[in-house]
Design a protein around this motif. Sequence first.
Motif, PDB file in Angstrom:
ATOM      1  N   SER A 224      54.046  39.677  11.763  1.00 45.31           N
ATOM      2  CA  SER A 224      54.794  38.403  11.199  1.00 45.31           C
ATOM      3  C   SER A 224      54.469  38.316   9.818  1.00 45.31           C
ATOM      4  CB  SER A 224      54.317  37.315  11.818  1.00 45.31           C
ATOM      5  OG  SER A 224      54.588  37.460  13.360  1.00 45.31           O
ATOM      6  N   LEU A 225      53.710  38.629   9.394  1.00 41.23           N
ATOM      7  CA  LEU A 225      53.342  38.812   7.788  1.00 41.23           C
ATOM      8  C   LEU A 225      54.310  39.465   7.045  1.00 41.23           C
ATOM      9  CD1 LEU A 225      49.458  38.464   7.337  1.00 41.23           C
ATOM     10  CD2 LEU A 225      51.183  36.516   7.051  1.00 41.23           C
ATOM     11  N   ASP A 226      54.877  40.635   7.913  1.00 43.43           N
ATOM     12  CA  ASP A 226      55.877  41.670   7.360  1.00 43.43           C
ATOM     13  C   ASP A 226      57.158  40.708   6.784  1.00 43.43           C
ATOM     14  OD1 ASP A 226      56.996  44.129   6.453  1.00 43.43           O
ATOM     15  OD2 ASP A 226      57.220  44.668   8.534  1.00 43.43           O
ATOM     16  N   VAL A 227      57.447  39.629   7.742  1.00 42.15           N
ATOM     17  CA  VAL A 227      58.489  39.163   7.208  1.00 42.15           C
ATOM     18  C   VAL A 227      58.288  38.213   6.338  1.00 42.15           C
ATOM     19  CG1 VAL A 227      60.327  37.044   8.364  1.00 42.15           C
ATOM     20  CG2 VAL A 227      59.500  38.876   9.690  1.00 42.15           C
ATOM     21  N   VAL A 228      57.043  37.384   6.345  1.00 41.61           N
ATOM     22  CA  VAL A 228      57.000  36.367   5.058  1.00 41.61           C
ATOM     23  C   VAL A 228      56.851  37.184   3.711  1.00 41.61           C
ATOM     24  CG1 VAL A 228      55.186  34.806   4.415  1.00 41.61           C
ATOM     25  CG2 VAL A 228      55.700  35.076   6.882  1.00 41.61           C
ATOM     26  N   GLU A 229      56.032  38.375   3.862  1.00 44.91           N
ATOM     27  CA  GLU A 229      56.013  39.084   2.433  1.00 44.91           C
ATOM     28  C   GLU A 229      57.385  39.369   1.779  1.00 44.91           C
ATOM     29  OE1 GLU A 229      53.040  42.517   2.238  1.00 44.91           O
ATOM     30  OE2 GLU A 229      53.225  42.246   4.103  1.00 44.91           O
ATOM     31  N   GLN A 230      58.392  39.572   2.678  1.00 42.10           N
ATOM     32  CA  GLN A 230      59.784  39.817   1.813  1.00 42.10           C
ATOM     33  C   GLN A 230      60.438  38.454   1.847  1.00 42.10           C
ATOM     34  OE1 GLN A 230      61.693  43.188   4.310  1.00 42.10           O
ATOM     35  NE2 GLN A 230      60.048  42.767   5.518  1.00 42.10           N
ATOM     36  N   ILE A 231      60.362  37.587   2.467  1.00 41.09           N
ATOM     37  CA  ILE A 231      61.263  36.268   2.564  1.00 41.09           C
ATOM     38  C   ILE A 231      60.595  35.493   1.231  1.00 41.09           C
ATOM     39  CG2 ILE A 231      62.167  36.288   4.483  1.00 41.09           C
ATOM     40  CD1 ILE A 231      60.059  34.119   5.207  1.00 41.09           C
ATOM     41  N   VAL A 232      59.348  35.716   0.790  1.00 34.97           N
ATOM     42  CA  VAL A 232      58.796  34.669  -0.366  1.00 34.97           C
ATOM     43  C   VAL A 232      59.460  35.154  -1.680  1.00 34.97           C
ATOM     44  CG1 VAL A 232      56.623  34.227   0.640  1.00 34.97           C
ATOM     45  CG2 VAL A 232      56.902  36.313  -0.625  1.00 34.97           C
ATOM     46  N   GLU A 233      60.020  36.311  -1.656  1.00 35.81           N
ATOM     47  CA  GLU A 233      60.915  36.968  -2.613  1.00 35.81           C
ATOM     48  C   GLU A 233      62.169  36.163  -2.959  1.00 35.81           C
ATOM     49  OE1 GLU A 233      59.378  38.716  -4.753  1.00 35.81           O
ATOM     50  OE2 GLU A 233      57.510  38.917  -3.724  1.00 35.81           O
ATOM     51  N   ILE A 234      62.627  35.668  -1.787  1.00 40.23           N
ATOM     52  CA  ILE A 234      64.011  34.860  -1.736  1.00 40.23           C
ATOM     53  C   ILE A 234      64.103  33.744  -2.363  1.00 40.23           C
ATOM     54  CG2 ILE A 234      65.871  34.409  -0.197  1.00 40.23           C
ATOM     55  CD1 ILE A 234      65.132  36.739   1.788  1.00 40.23           C
ATOM     56  N   ALA A 235      62.940  32.582  -1.700  1.00 38.69           N
ATOM     57  CA  ALA A 235      63.129  31.329  -1.901  1.00 38.69           C
ATOM     58  C   ALA A 235      61.446  30.656  -1.676  1.00 38.69           C
ATOM     59  CB  ALA A 235      64.010  30.363  -1.172  1.00 38.69           C
TER      60      ALA A 235
ATOM     61  N   LEU B   8      48.573  33.479   4.326  1.00 38.70           N
ATOM     62  CA  LEU B   8      49.769  32.793   4.121  1.00 38.70           C
ATOM     63  C   LEU B   8      49.768  32.437   2.407  1.00 38.70           C
ATOM     64  CD1 LEU B   8      50.996  31.241   7.169  1.00 38.70           C
ATOM     65  CD2 LEU B   8      52.065  33.059   6.323  1.00 38.70           C
ATOM     66  N   LEU B   9      48.711  31.658   2.424  1.00 42.72           N
ATOM     67  CA  LEU B   9      48.643  31.355   0.924  1.00 42.72           C
ATOM     68  C   LEU B   9      48.410  32.337  -0.094  1.00 42.72           C
ATOM     69  CD1 LEU B   9      45.656  28.378   1.618  1.00 42.72           C
ATOM     70  CD2 LEU B   9      48.115  28.112   0.793  1.00 42.72           C
ATOM     71  N   ASP B  10      47.681  33.451   0.211  1.00 41.23           N
ATOM     72  CA  ASP B  10      47.852  34.573  -0.612  1.00 41.23           C
ATOM     73  C   ASP B  10      49.137  35.150  -0.896  1.00 41.23           C
ATOM     74  OD1 ASP B  10      44.964  34.434  -0.618  1.00 41.23           O
ATOM     75  OD2 ASP B  10      44.751  36.162   0.821  1.00 41.23           O
ATOM     76  N   LEU B  11      50.110  34.963  -0.127  1.00 39.47           N
ATOM     77  CA  LEU B  11      51.421  35.528  -0.269  1.00 39.47           C
ATOM     78  C   LEU B  11      52.292  34.385  -1.061  1.00 39.47           C
ATOM     79  CD1 LEU B  11      52.299  37.139   3.114  1.00 39.47           C
ATOM     80  CD2 LEU B  11      51.784  38.168   1.168  1.00 39.47           C
ATOM     81  N   GLY B  12      51.920  33.110  -1.351  1.00 38.18           N
ATOM     82  CA  GLY B  12      52.385  32.289  -2.109  1.00 38.18           C
ATOM     83  C   GLY B  12      53.015  31.377  -1.200  1.00 38.18           C
ATOM     84  N   VAL B  13      52.917  31.169   0.085  1.00 37.79           N
ATOM     85  CA  VAL B  13      53.497  30.228   0.971  1.00 37.79           C
ATOM     86  C   VAL B  13      52.804  28.778   0.744  1.00 37.79           C
ATOM     87  CG1 VAL B  13      53.821  29.361   3.479  1.00 37.79           C
ATOM     88  CG2 VAL B  13      53.930  31.985   2.507  1.00 37.79           C
ATOM     89  N   GLN B  14      53.649  27.930   0.818  1.00 34.88           N
ATOM     90  CA  GLN B  14      52.950  26.171   0.936  1.00 34.88           C
ATOM     91  C   GLN B  14      52.649  26.051   2.101  1.00 34.88           C
ATOM     92  OE1 GLN B  14      52.657  24.487  -2.108  1.00 34.88           O
ATOM     93  NE2 GLN B  14      53.565  26.560  -3.068  1.00 34.88           N
ATOM     94  N   VAL B  15      51.345  25.882   2.455  1.00 34.90           N
ATOM     95  CA  VAL B  15      50.987  25.629   3.723  1.00 34.90           C
ATOM     96  C   VAL B  15      50.476  24.236   3.810  1.00 34.90           C
ATOM     97  CG1 VAL B  15      49.193  25.739   5.650  1.00 34.90           C
ATOM     98  CG2 VAL B  15      49.776  27.932   4.158  1.00 34.90           C
ATOM     99  N   LEU B  16      51.661  23.403   4.734  1.00 35.93           N
ATOM    100  CA  LEU B  16      51.350  21.848   4.758  1.00 35.93           C
ATOM    101  C   LEU B  16      50.747  21.495   5.992  1.00 35.93           C
ATOM    102  CD1 LEU B  16      54.972  21.048   3.364  1.00 35.93           C
ATOM    103  CD2 LEU B  16      53.049  21.266   2.153  1.00 35.93           C
ATOM    104  N   SER B  17      49.359  21.362   5.825  1.00 44.56           N
ATOM    105  CA  SER B  17      48.653  20.896   7.038  1.00 44.56           C
ATOM    106  C   SER B  17      48.346  19.453   6.806  1.00 44.56           C
ATOM    107  CB  SER B  17      47.214  21.561   7.142  1.00 44.56           C
ATOM    108  OG  SER B  17      47.581  23.122   7.351  1.00 44.56           O
TER     109      SER B  17
END
Length: 265
Positions: free
Chosen positions: A90-101, A124-133
Amino acid sequence: MKKWLVVLVVLAAILYVGNKTIQTTEIIVDSKKIPANFNGLKIVQISDLHDATFGENQARLVKKVKHASPDLIFITGDLIDSNRYDLGNSLDVVEQIVEIAPVYYVTGNHEISTNDVDHIKSKLLDLGVQVLSNKEQIIEKSGERIRIIGIEDPLSGVSIADALSKFKKTEDFTLVLSHRPEAFQDYVDNQLDVVFSGHAHGGQFRIPGLGGLVAPGQGLFPKYTAGLYEEKDTKMIVSRGLGNSVIPVRVFNTPELVVVTLRAK
């Protein structure tokens, strides 16, 4: 005998295509509260991937996201599946889409069920995702602003109603990521503008003219399974999701990517 074989082959082909093809659903949300500078803002919603795979390195899914040209990407839970936990897939998707938006994420019940949720969030945080808990973030553009709220899945021990009660009421146009559509009344009671949800898997088996057959948290013939629901000034968008979990196949229920465009009235 040959006829039955042909029928079985055709049914198998329909099921395969119906579970591996990604449908893009476009929804327009208009409101007087949307600031003029956010008119036309486009959001791609990814929900309930459940470790599903769409092409080598998730190429087909990533291509769909790129084609939508989003300004923001929302992941509304169950990125992984607790029954066949494969975070790397699943992180395979995230690694690529963080480059889009910019990507925003909230947990679903499956992340909590792994008992590895802190590790998932950390990756997810390491990949630059905003984790909203149970957190919020303000986005500003040329002096105008909107608010994004993320609600942790209630399996974490905090109900959605209690989580929402901790956010101050503001005049900002508010977008909410929350995995559970069955909590629609809580969203309405808190006067939220737009809620992005999933969890129901489109009702798993969709019956033409009737809707979904079964959904977690709602049981048989669930009320909230797909599309746009409105009550008072609250809109809830429910994605049919992309993957499967306990029930391994979908019927008349193609995996879905939701694209939402904001329109300022």
